[in-house]
Design an enzyme around this catalytic site. Structure first.
Site, PDB file in Angstrom:
ATOM      1  N   GLU A   1      -5.937  -2.602   6.726  1.00 29.80           N
ATOM      2  CA  GLU A   1      -6.105  -3.213   8.059  1.00 29.80           C
ATOM      3  C   GLU A   1      -6.103  -2.110   9.134  1.00 29.80           C
ATOM      4  OE1 GLU A   1      -4.177  -6.615   9.225  1.00 29.80           O
ATOM      5  OE2 GLU A   1      -5.165  -6.988  11.406  1.00 29.80           O
TER       6      GLU A   1
ATOM      7  N   ARG B   1       5.364  -4.354  -3.977  1.00 37.27           N
ATOM      8  CA  ARG B   1       5.434  -3.305  -3.052  1.00 37.27           C
ATOM      9  C   ARG B   1       6.427  -2.377  -3.198  1.00 37.27           C
ATOM     10  NH1 ARG B   1       4.405  -5.249   1.810  1.00 37.27           N
ATOM     11  NH2 ARG B   1       5.875  -3.880   3.027  1.00 37.27           N
TER      12      ARG B   1
ATOM     13  N   LYS C   1       3.778  -1.715   9.229  1.00 35.21           N
ATOM     14  CA  LYS C   1       2.964  -1.448  10.295  1.00 35.21           C
ATOM     15  C   LYS C   1       3.461  -1.887  11.673  1.00 35.21           C
ATOM     16  CE  LYS C   1      -0.817  -2.009   8.402  1.00 35.21           C
ATOM     17  NZ  LYS C   1      -2.041  -2.246   7.935  1.00 35.21           N
TER      18      LYS C   1
HETATM   19  P1  ATP Z   1       2.142  -3.887   6.725  1.00 38.87           P
HETATM   20  O1  ATP Z   1       3.090  -4.861   6.211  1.00 38.87           O
HETATM   21  O2  ATP Z   1       2.910  -2.339   6.786  1.00 38.87           O
HETATM   22  O3  ATP Z   1       1.294  -4.159   7.745  1.00 38.87           O
HETATM   23  P2  ATP Z   1       0.064  -4.664   5.103  1.00 38.87           P
HETATM   24  O4  ATP Z   1      -0.283  -5.352   3.551  1.00 38.87           O
HETATM   25  O5  ATP Z   1      -0.273  -5.776   5.978  1.00 38.87           O
HETATM   26  O6  ATP Z   1       1.213  -3.696   5.293  1.00 38.87           O
HETATM   27  P3  ATP Z   1      -2.584  -3.610   4.826  1.00 38.87           P
HETATM   28  O7  ATP Z   1      -3.291  -2.487   5.770  1.00 38.87           O
HETATM   29  O8  ATP Z   1      -2.971  -4.858   4.921  1.00 38.87           O
HETATM   30  O9  ATP Z   1      -1.203  -3.701   5.459  1.00 38.87           O
HETATM   31  O10 ATP Z   1      -2.271  -2.892   3.377  1.00 38.87           O
HETATM   32  C1  ATP Z   1      -3.481  -2.448   2.617  1.00 38.87           C
HETATM   33  C2  ATP Z   1      -2.982  -2.235   1.174  1.00 38.87           C
HETATM   34  O11 ATP Z   1      -1.905  -1.734   1.083  1.00 38.87           O
HETATM   35  C3  ATP Z   1      -2.905  -3.688   0.615  1.00 38.87           C
HETATM   36  O12 ATP Z   1      -3.555  -3.907  -0.531  1.00 38.87           O
HETATM   37  C4  ATP Z   1      -1.453  -3.853   0.462  1.00 38.87           C
HETATM   38  O13 ATP Z   1      -1.139  -4.789  -0.450  1.00 38.87           O
HETATM   39  C5  ATP Z   1      -1.130  -2.359   0.343  1.00 38.87           C
HETATM   40  N1  ATP Z   1       0.284  -2.224   0.733  1.00 38.87           N
HETATM   41  C6  ATP Z   1       0.619  -2.330   1.938  1.00 38.87           C
HETATM   42  N2  ATP Z   1       2.448  -2.111   1.978  1.00 38.87           N
HETATM   43  C7  ATP Z   1       2.567  -1.604   0.725  1.00 38.87           C
HETATM   44  C8  ATP Z   1       3.924  -1.446   0.285  1.00 38.87           C
HETATM   45  N3  ATP Z   1       4.860  -1.325   0.678  1.00 38.87           N
HETATM   46  N4  ATP Z   1       3.765  -1.132  -1.124  1.00 38.87           N
HETATM   47  C9  ATP Z   1       2.653  -1.062  -2.081  1.00 38.87           C
HETATM   48  N5  ATP Z   1       1.476  -1.459  -1.281  1.00 38.87           N
HETATM   49  C10 ATP Z   1       1.353  -1.891  -0.278  1.00 38.87           C
HETATM   50 MG    MG Z   2      -2.242  -6.958   5.449  1.00 40.40          MG
END
Ligand code: ATP
Ligand code: MG
Length: 556
Positions: free
Chosen positions: A36, A261, A271
């Site tokens: 995102e 994760r 983020k």
């Molecule tokens: P955040 O909690 O930092 O906002 P998010 O999952 O909401 O992370 P996205 O931009 O939606 O952020 O994530 C893009 C991809 O990265 C998704 O497929 C998510 O599952 C993966 N991802 C995010 N954080 C992790 C993590 N700590 N370990 C592994 N994969 C991750």
């Molecule tokens: Mg997300």
């Protein structure tokens, strides 16, 4: 390799893929990385990138970069561009161009109409609070909305009003008609479209309704023929909904698989929280070298290879854990040990006068650039009467020579690539600080041409006082002082390490560094790895300390 050995070395996702390819369930591997664009990528994303792009590479498939851009108020083009830069820097290929969920808004709208026509979605006029209260809790069935049984015609015309902008924000939503008594809360008639009268960074004012994550993600996967939709464990409960929607819409059957994760010691991987650190000026920006963002690691001196090798070492698990940050530090040391040229950088300089060296004499001493890489060649270091050594390499009252190999009164050491010197005296200021050492060199002991037969154990780094280059070094420590930040219950900013940045302006470097350019990495012998920071200019050379030399991981 026997089949069994091969099986053992596969992670559970690779195993699944190989089984599917063999059984004919799938004939190709299509993955995607779906960020995102509401912040910069962090090390957790790097794990997901390496996994998704890595599988595509391994199985001759493809990995799409798809921006999951359905929350316009938090998203921006700045973030889109930063994410693209990071993925390119890591060295991955996402085909011709990045994809965007917003490119599918027309199709997703058609999908919503299809669901309504099938009697599988309805417009709910309840407030957000009422909808949430109606879902109750998993132990009792939810309460059906009074609007749940509206006619298809009414739903269609109300949905059109939502799209036209005649309905006000918050007045209505579109909900999937799934199962209000499901023990899985995600199945209790989830909201799939809501009104948001905000411009979108790509579609402008075209839309005032936007699909929710659950009605965008799986549908985008399907539109891209994604065979393996890999996401983190918190989406496990969403899988039945993911499947239900694909099934009802009768579209390409993408399938979701969850993996653990990445959580890293002393590190935040969210983020939202990283944005807070930026907005509240706890750091200088998203690419502050203390940030666990990919751009922060890049500026800190991490290489793409080190981040990829770290991600591979962490592996893919089905259960969450916290990874030791020493593993990440080990990965960058391992890579820079092969790549970085060795140089002399004196962080805490102490002047040495070689009293029997002629005033105007400069002798060039050949020095090896990288003992791990012969092709890196040699350079010449000027040796002069006045030099600087590390203050910590001298003790006025040292322990026995068996315990202290470095300098002390009457002790001898070798200047690396130079001569053996003996300390004959020193000066102190009124406060008792040592200000200058006096030494004598032995002309018989030139490095590589030593005819003296002397043996000394200590070898010191040094720079010529006349030729030294001044620099600033930014020394970093962990941004947080608490290892497991998942278990704290107070504000995470209380756990910031107040000493995470120390600026050292006294640094003196060997003259070859005068031509160092932004992004060049070096090993300062016995100190660590350092990279030239973009804040540098002609008059001010600034280095970031990437990591110290000591490696706790490889010892373990
Ligand atoms: P955040 O909690 O930092 O906002 P998010 O999952 O909401 O992370 P996205 O931009 O939606 O952020 O994530 C893009 C991809 O990265 C998704 O497929 C998510 O599952 C993966 N991802 C995010 N954080 C992790 C993590 N700590 N370990 C592994 N994969 C991750
Ligand atoms: Mg997300």
């Amino acid at each position: 390799m026997s089949e069994n050995e091969n099986k053992e070395s596969l992670n559970f996702i690779e195993q699944m893929i190989e089984d599917d390819l063999k059984s004919g369930k799938n004939s190709f591997v299509q993955t995607r990385f779906p960020p995102e664009p509401n912040g910069y990528l962090h090390i957790g994303h790097a794990k997901s990138i390496v996994l998704n792009f890595g599988l595509a590479e391994k199985y001759n498939g493809k990995c799409n970069l798809r921006f999951d851009d359905t929350n316009p108020e938090k998203e921006s083009t700045e973030y889109v561009n930063a994410i693209i830069e990071d993925i390119k820097w890591l060295g991955y290929d996402y085909g011709d161009k990045p994809l965007f969920t917003s490119d599918y808004f027309d199709t997703l709208y058609e999908y919503a109409i299809k669901l309504i026509k099938k009697g599988k979605a309805y417009i709910d006029d309840q407030s957000a609070e009422e909808i949430s209260a109606g879902k109750t809790n998993p132990s009792i069935p939810g309460i059906e909305s009074p609007f749940r049984n509206r006619s298809v015609e009414e739903n269609l015309s109300l949905f059109e009003e939502m799209r036209d902008g005649t309905a006000s924000e918050g007045s209505r939503v579109l909900r999937a008609k799934v199962d209000m008594s499901s023990p899985n809360m995600q199945m209790r008639d989830p909201i799939i479209y809501r009104i948001k009268k905000v411009a979108h960074h790509r579609t402008g004012d075209k839309w005032c309704i936007y699909p929710n994550y659950d009605f965008a993600h799986g549908q985008s996967d399907s539109l891209e023929n994604v065979t393996y939709s890999l996401c983190t464990l918190e989406f496990r409960d969403h899988k039945p909904l993911y499947d239900w929607l694909i099934n009802e819409l009768e579209i390409f059957p993408s399938e979701q698989t969850e993996f653990a994760r990445l959580n890293l010691g002393y590190t935040i991987v969210s983020k939202r929280k990283l944005l807070q650190l930026v907005e509240e000026n706890h750091v200088s920006g998203w690419d502050d070298p203390r940030m666990p963002t990919i751009s922060g690691f890049r500026r800190r001196g991490y290489t793409p290879e080190s981040i990829k090798s770290f991600a591979h070492k962490v592996g893919v698990a089905r259960r969450d854990g916290v990874t030791d940050i020493a593993l990440l530090e080990h990965s960058i040391r391992e890579d820079l040990n092969k790549k970085a040229n060795r140089v002399f950088g004196i962080l805490d300089p102490l002047k040495v006068v070689i009293t029997n060296w002629p005033e105007s004499k400069t002798e060039m001493m050949p020095a090896v650039n990288n003992p791990e890489d012969e092709s890196a060649g040699k350079r010449e270091m000027p040796l002069t009467r006045e030099i600087y050594i590390e203050r910590g390499d001298f003790k006025e009252d040292p322990p026995s020579p068996k315990k202290w190999y470095r300098l002390g009164p009457d002790r001898e050491v070798r200047l690396k690539y130079g001569y053996i010197i003996k300390c004959t005296g020193f000066k102190k200021d009124e406060a008792g600080n040592i200000t200058e050492l006096h030494c004598e060199y032995d002309p018989q002991t030139k490095s590589g041409h030593d005819t003296s037969g002397k043996k000394v154990k200590g070898t010191l780094g040094w720079v010529s006082a006349e030729h030294a280059v001044k620099a600033e070094v930014r020394m970093y420590d962990r941004l947080f002082k608490t290892e497991n930040l998942n278990t704290i219950d107070d504000d995470f900013t209380n756990h910031l390490n107040p000493d995470s940045l120390t600026i050292n302006n006294k640094v003196l470097l060997e003259p070859s560094l005068a031509s160092a350019k932004v992004g060049d990495s070096f090993q300062f012998e016995r100190q660590g790895y350092f990279i030239v920071d973009p804040d540098s200019d002609e008059n001010n050379l600034i280095f970031n300390r990437t990591v110290t030399l000591r490696d706790n991981w490889s010892k373990m």
